[in-house]
Design a protein around this motif. Sequence first.
Motif, PDB file in Angstrom:
ATOM      1  N   CYS A   1      -3.633   7.851   2.399  1.00 57.30           N
ATOM      2  CA  CYS A   1      -3.696   7.569   3.842  1.00 57.30           C
ATOM      3  C   CYS A   1      -2.703   6.486   4.225  1.00 57.30           C
ATOM      4  O   CYS A   1      -1.972   6.610   5.212  1.00 57.30           O
ATOM      5  N   TRP A   2      -2.681   5.388   3.471  1.00 57.34           N
ATOM      6  CA  TRP A   2      -1.823   4.261   3.840  1.00 57.34           C
ATOM      7  C   TRP A   2      -0.355   4.580   3.624  1.00 57.34           C
ATOM      8  O   TRP A   2       0.508   4.151   4.389  1.00 57.34           O
TER       9      TRP A   2
ATOM     10  N   LEU B   1      -1.552   4.353  13.754  1.00 57.26           N
ATOM     11  CA  LEU B   1      -1.449   4.957  12.421  1.00 57.26           C
ATOM     12  C   LEU B   1      -2.277   4.193  11.386  1.00 57.26           C
ATOM     13  O   LEU B   1      -2.993   4.798  10.582  1.00 57.26           O
ATOM     14  N   TYR B   2      -2.181   2.866  11.417  1.00 60.45           N
ATOM     15  CA  TYR B   2      -2.988   2.106  10.461  1.00 60.45           C
ATOM     16  C   TYR B   2      -4.470   2.253  10.802  1.00 60.45           C
ATOM     17  O   TYR B   2      -5.325   2.214   9.912  1.00 60.45           O
TER      18      TYR B   2
ATOM     19  N   HIS C   1       2.255   4.526   6.825  1.00 66.42           N
ATOM     20  CA  HIS C   1       3.455   3.683   6.868  1.00 66.42           C
ATOM     21  C   HIS C   1       4.716   4.538   6.993  1.00 66.42           C
ATOM     22  O   HIS C   1       5.632   4.211   7.746  1.00 66.42           O
ATOM     23  N   ARG C   2       4.740   5.657   6.268  1.00 62.05           N
ATOM     24  CA  ARG C   2       5.913   6.537   6.354  1.00 62.05           C
ATOM     25  C   ARG C   2       6.075   7.058   7.788  1.00 62.05           C
ATOM     26  O   ARG C   2       7.171   7.113   8.324  1.00 62.05           O
ATOM     27  N   LEU C   3       4.964   7.447   8.402  1.00 61.00           N
ATOM     28  CA  LEU C   3       5.037   7.958   9.779  1.00 61.00           C
ATOM     29  C   LEU C   3       5.479   6.866  10.751  1.00 61.00           C
ATOM     30  O   LEU C   3       6.188   7.132  11.714  1.00 61.00           O
ATOM     31  N   ARG C   4       5.050   5.627  10.482  1.00 60.33           N
ATOM     32  CA  ARG C   4       5.470   4.525  11.349  1.00 60.33           C
ATOM     33  C   ARG C   4       6.995   4.382  11.298  1.00 60.33           C
ATOM     34  O   ARG C   4       7.666   4.246  12.321  1.00 60.33           O
ATOM     35  N   VAL C   5       7.538   4.431  10.084  1.00 62.01           N
ATOM     36  CA  VAL C   5       8.987   4.319   9.938  1.00 62.01           C
ATOM     37  C   VAL C   5       9.682   5.527  10.582  1.00 62.01           C
ATOM     38  O   VAL C   5      10.712   5.385  11.248  1.00 62.01           O
TER      39      VAL C   5
ATOM     40  N   LEU D   1       0.845  -1.203   0.000  1.00 67.30           N
ATOM     41  CA  LEU D   1       0.000   0.000   0.000  1.00 67.30           C
ATOM     42  C   LEU D   1       0.878   1.250   0.000  1.00 67.30           C
ATOM     43  O   LEU D   1       0.603   2.240  -0.681  1.00 67.30           O
ATOM     44  N   PHE D   2       1.954   1.176   0.771  1.00 69.32           N
ATOM     45  CA  PHE D   2       2.896   2.289   0.864  1.00 69.32           C
ATOM     46  C   PHE D   2       3.558   2.556  -0.491  1.00 69.32           C
ATOM     47  O   PHE D   2       3.608   3.692  -0.973  1.00 69.32           O
ATOM     48  N   ALA D   3       4.040   1.474  -1.120  1.00 69.97           N
ATOM     49  CA  ALA D   3       4.761   1.625  -2.381  1.00 69.97           C
ATOM     50  C   ALA D   3       3.812   2.103  -3.480  1.00 69.97           C
ATOM     51  O   ALA D   3       4.131   3.032  -4.239  1.00 69.97           O
ATOM     52  N   ALA D   4       2.619   1.501  -3.524  1.00 67.84           N
ATOM     53  CA  ALA D   4       1.653   1.916  -4.537  1.00 67.84           C
ATOM     54  C   ALA D   4       1.262   3.369  -4.293  1.00 67.84           C
ATOM     55  O   ALA D   4       1.195   4.183  -5.222  1.00 67.84           O
TER      56      ALA D   4
END
Lengths: 247, 114
Positions: free
Chosen positions: B70-71, B96-97, B75-79, B12-15
Amino acid sequence: MSERTIELEVLRYRPEQDQEPFFQTYKVPCEEEWVVLDALNYVKEEMDRTLSYRWSCHMFVCGSCGMMIDGEPKLACKAFLKDYPTGKIRVEPLSNFPIERDLVVVLDDFVEKLESVKPYIIPKEERTVEQGEYLQTPAQLKAFKQYTLCINCLCCYAVCPQYGLDESFVGPAALALAHRYNMDSRDLGRAARDDVVAAAEGIWHCSFVGACSQVCPKDVDPAGAIQQAKFAHGIDYLTSFLPGGKR
Amino acid sequence: MARSAKAVPWFLFAAGGTVLSFILPVMIFTTGIAPALGLFTDALSYDTMSAFVGNWLVKLVLFGILTLACWHAAHRLRVCAHDFGIRADTAVAVILYGLATVGTATAALALVSI
Ligand code: SF4
Ligand code: SF4
Ligand code: FES
């Protein structure tokens, strides 16, 4: 040939006598076209025999002279003095690794990781010498050739924020090498490497900052290799829920 | 074989990253900057836009863009949280999710109600 005096600030640490690492400055008379390794060799030969560092080839192939030069991981034999016009250069051991002595770092963690990804061809079919060589097309070679160029200099580990935060991360060079063998048409070892590569501490730990690819002196692009591997393993994961998917 | 469920948010992050880097600047320009400069005012009028967004295909595309945004951000914020030394990864991921799920649901409801 013109000469220039360089102030070389070298991080020293000899565990048997130094409480903690400290900087020692050497004023080194250098030739204009020298690299940092030449300056270190001058110190070792003419000024201070106690200085320890690794090197061998002096031509960016052995990978042993990786160190922090003005805060950036570089090969000392590829860091030209003319690129440091101030005349003051700070040399430290590679970040993210324990210091063994002066500029020499402890490599055990990396070597273990390298072994863990089985960096050798696990052949599809055993062939005898009489059967001749394995044939590959130029396209098959191109799929992995770039990743064969790694010289294990560890500049990428020294700059990788994820390895710095958590050393359970397998890390850029080892993962790029795993990818190199996975992409090789002669190899059938991917499943055997997956335990390490596709685990959370493997490719998924990488946050794709790309710093590793930026500092790599051989243009291996480990960050690219890791993203390709993420895609392939992501597909594995999703298809594993389908009937007939790999489990 | 070691499999990691991290593949799911990563996809989801990459897409999201791929789609957003192309589409978001265009969306910001056409819906934000251009009208402020007095461009496309007719095309962006309430009537034209609500008719446009009323189309199911447009709704579907917008849903894709908003959801992936959103996704991707989650994910970026999680990292980032991990990079800033916050080690409660499971809690961070749930929060976050969770927010991304709320975003997904909100986008779906908003689009369906048009
Ligand atoms: S990938 Fe590049 S930086 Fe990393 S060890 Fe190999 S050659 Fe060095
Ligand atoms: S791209 Fe991945 S492996 Fe490379 S420096 Fe960043 S986190 Fe480390
Ligand atoms: S001495 Fe061999 S790479 Fe620098």
